[in-house]
Every structure is written in C-alpha cells, then in structure tokens.
Design a protein around this motif. Structure first.
Motif, PDB file in Angstrom:
ATOM      1  N   GLN A   1     -32.653 -59.276   8.325  1.00 47.54           N
ATOM      2  CA  GLN A   1     -33.802 -58.104   7.952  1.00 47.54           C
ATOM      3  C   GLN A   1     -34.515 -57.728   9.064  1.00 47.54           C
ATOM      4  OE1 GLN A   1     -35.629 -61.188   4.573  1.00 47.54           O
ATOM      5  NE2 GLN A   1     -35.989 -58.954   3.890  1.00 47.54           N
TER       6      GLN A   1
ATOM      7  N   GLU B   1     -39.080 -60.852  -8.159  1.00 47.80           N
ATOM      8  CA  GLU B   1     -38.698 -61.169  -6.748  1.00 47.80           C
ATOM      9  C   GLU B   1     -39.133 -59.496  -6.200  1.00 47.80           C
ATOM     10  OE1 GLU B   1     -34.992 -62.536  -5.665  1.00 47.80           O
ATOM     11  OE2 GLU B   1     -34.908 -64.097  -7.054  1.00 47.80           O
TER      12      GLU B   1
ATOM     13  N   CYS C   1     -39.001 -58.069  -2.012  1.00 49.61           N
ATOM     14  CA  CYS C   1     -38.288 -58.202  -0.734  1.00 49.61           C
ATOM     15  C   CYS C   1     -38.957 -57.384   0.341  1.00 49.61           C
ATOM     16  CB  CYS C   1     -36.974 -57.596  -0.981  1.00 49.61           C
ATOM     17  SG  CYS C   1     -35.715 -57.921   0.613  1.00 49.61           S
TER      18      CYS C   1
ATOM     19  N   SER D   1     -37.697 -55.958   2.880  1.00 54.00           N
ATOM     20  CA  SER D   1     -36.631 -54.897   3.143  1.00 54.00           C
ATOM     21  C   SER D   1     -36.946 -53.820   1.893  1.00 54.00           C
ATOM     22  CB  SER D   1     -35.402 -55.216   3.251  1.00 54.00           C
ATOM     23  OG  SER D   1     -35.173 -55.987   4.582  1.00 54.00           O
TER      24      SER D   1
ATOM     25  N   THR E   1     -40.593 -54.902  -7.399  1.00 54.61           N
ATOM     26  CA  THR E   1     -40.188 -56.256  -7.859  1.00 54.61           C
ATOM     27  C   THR E   1     -39.242 -56.042  -8.792  1.00 54.61           C
ATOM     28  OG1 THR E   1     -42.195 -56.310  -9.281  1.00 54.61           O
ATOM     29  CG2 THR E   1     -42.352 -57.262  -7.104  1.00 54.61           C
TER      30      THR E   1
ATOM     31  N   CYS F   1     -36.831 -68.747  -3.360  1.00 51.60           N
ATOM     32  CA  CYS F   1     -36.833 -68.217  -2.016  1.00 51.60           C
ATOM     33  C   CYS F   1     -35.507 -68.292  -1.143  1.00 51.60           C
ATOM     34  CB  CYS F   1     -38.174 -68.544  -1.348  1.00 51.60           C
ATOM     35  SG  CYS F   1     -38.561 -67.889   0.090  1.00 51.60           S
TER      36      CYS F   1
ATOM     37  N   HIS G   1     -32.973 -66.255  -2.550  1.00 52.60           N
ATOM     38  CA  HIS G   1     -32.937 -64.746  -2.116  1.00 52.60           C
ATOM     39  C   HIS G   1     -32.634 -64.603  -0.680  1.00 52.60           C
ATOM     40  CE1 HIS G   1     -35.448 -61.017  -2.255  1.00 52.60           C
ATOM     41  NE2 HIS G   1     -35.302 -61.338  -0.766  1.00 52.60           N
ATOM     42  N   GLU G   2     -33.101 -65.394   0.373  1.00 58.43           N
ATOM     43  CA  GLU G   2     -32.675 -65.379   1.600  1.00 58.43           C
ATOM     44  C   GLU G   2     -31.361 -65.791   2.012  1.00 58.43           C
ATOM     45  OE1 GLU G   2     -34.997 -63.929   3.361  1.00 58.43           O
ATOM     46  OE2 GLU G   2     -36.757 -64.264   1.958  1.00 58.43           O
TER      47      GLU G   2
ATOM     48  N   HIS H   1     -29.371 -62.486   1.440  1.00 55.72           N
ATOM     49  CA  HIS H   1     -29.474 -61.804   2.595  1.00 55.72           C
ATOM     50  C   HIS H   1     -28.327 -61.981   3.737  1.00 55.72           C
ATOM     51  CE1 HIS H   1     -32.850 -59.095   1.682  1.00 55.72           C
ATOM     52  NE2 HIS H   1     -33.648 -60.242   1.796  1.00 55.72           N
TER      53      HIS H   1
ATOM     54  N   VAL I   1     -28.919 -57.699  -1.504  1.00 55.20           N
ATOM     55  CA  VAL I   1     -30.375 -57.890  -1.798  1.00 55.20           C
ATOM     56  C   VAL I   1     -30.817 -58.163  -3.226  1.00 55.20           C
ATOM     57  CG1 VAL I   1     -30.864 -56.262   0.075  1.00 55.20           C
ATOM     58  CG2 VAL I   1     -30.190 -55.212  -2.147  1.00 55.20           C
ATOM     59  N   HIS I   2     -31.809 -58.076  -3.617  1.00 53.07           N
ATOM     60  CA  HIS I   2     -32.202 -58.494  -5.198  1.00 53.07           C
ATOM     61  C   HIS I   2     -31.703 -57.475  -6.067  1.00 53.07           C
ATOM     62  CE1 HIS I   2     -35.482 -55.933  -4.369  1.00 53.07           C
ATOM     63  NE2 HIS I   2     -36.379 -56.709  -4.683  1.00 53.07           N
TER      64      HIS I   2
END
Length: 163
Positions: A47, A88, A90, A92, A97, A129, A132-133, A136, A141-142
C-alpha cells in the motif's frame, strides 16, 4: 510518512516477495506513522509501494488500547471455518466500505520486527484485520472478495468520486 497508493494502482494487484532483509526499522516506523495519520488500523507494505510480505496493525489504538504489531512473512496456518460478514474499509480505497466474508478466527505464524518467530491465534476484529492485510500481500483488495455485481456498482461509484 509515506504516500498510500490508491486503487486501481496496478501494484495493489501484485503478489509480494518474501522479506529477506532484516533492516526494516525505518520502513516499519514510516508505515506506523502513515497508518495512524490516515486513521487506519492496518497497513500492508504494498500500500506504500514496497512489494514485500509485511504489514503493520494496531486494532486497539482507537479505543485507547494500543497494541502495535508488525508481521513479516506472515502465514495463515489455520482458520476457524466459521464465516462472518462485516463491513471493511481500506486506506487504498478511501471512503468505501464493503461487506466482506472472513473467517472468525485464524492461527498465524510470522516474524516480528526483532527477528523472533511467533505463532498465535486471533479472533474477531484482529482476525479480520490480519486477513485483510494478508490479502494485500497476495495482490487482493476487499473488492476482490465481494459479489461481482455489487463490485461493479461500488467500483463505478468509487471511480466517479475520484474524478
């Protein structure tokens, strides 16, 4: 402080390389400063344009319970196969959400900034979390985790906001 890449920057869709260099103190400090300034709870190296398998997170700082963590070369070793849907955001993809299904709990192995190898269980928001990370680091991405029709709708609105 570093600039946070905005989707659809192509680097956000690339898989990251394993970390081999242990001299990451400046990068990690910059990532925490950047994450806190952006009001985030997690930030992955890609990111900020660094294509390495590393992220920082602090899921409790907004509630006055800071618990900063750095995960280098993380591996999700196991997951409690109980899916939970939650909204969620982000850093970026600011201002957006989306409802994302994640596992309720995960077991993670990682190397800490000091070089020690750890393994621990995480659940709830921390597990979300981490997942999610971790996405990446794998070029996701979400948006990649939601229904294609919903994605098209939300993506269109996001791109309009960027103009």
């Amino acid at each position: 402080m570093r600039d946070i890449l905005r989707w659809p920057d192509p680097r956000l869709s690339q898989k990251c390389a394993p970390v081999e260099d242990t001299r990451l103190d400046e990068l990690i400090a910059d990532m925490f400063d950047t994450m806190y300034a952006a009001q985030g709870r997690g930030l992955a190296a890609p990111q900020v344009g660094v294509m390495l398998r590393l992220f920082v997170m602090d899921c409790g700082w907004k509630e006055g319970r800071p618990a900063p963590m750095t995960m280098i070369n993380p591996l999700i070793m196991a997951a409690e196969r109980v899916p939970v849907v939650g909204d969620e955001g982000c850093l970026s993809i600011p201002g957006v959400t989306v409802p994302v299904e994640r596992w309720q709990a995960v077991t993670v192995q990682w190397t800490a900034a000091e070089g020690d190898i750890h393994m621990a269980d995480f659940d709830g928001f921390e597990a979300r979390c981490i997942q999610h990370e971790f996405d990446h680091l794998n070029g996701m991405v979400h948006f990649d985790r939601i229904d294609p029709n919903l994605r098209a709708e939300i993506e269109g609105k996001y791109m309009e906001m960027q103009r």
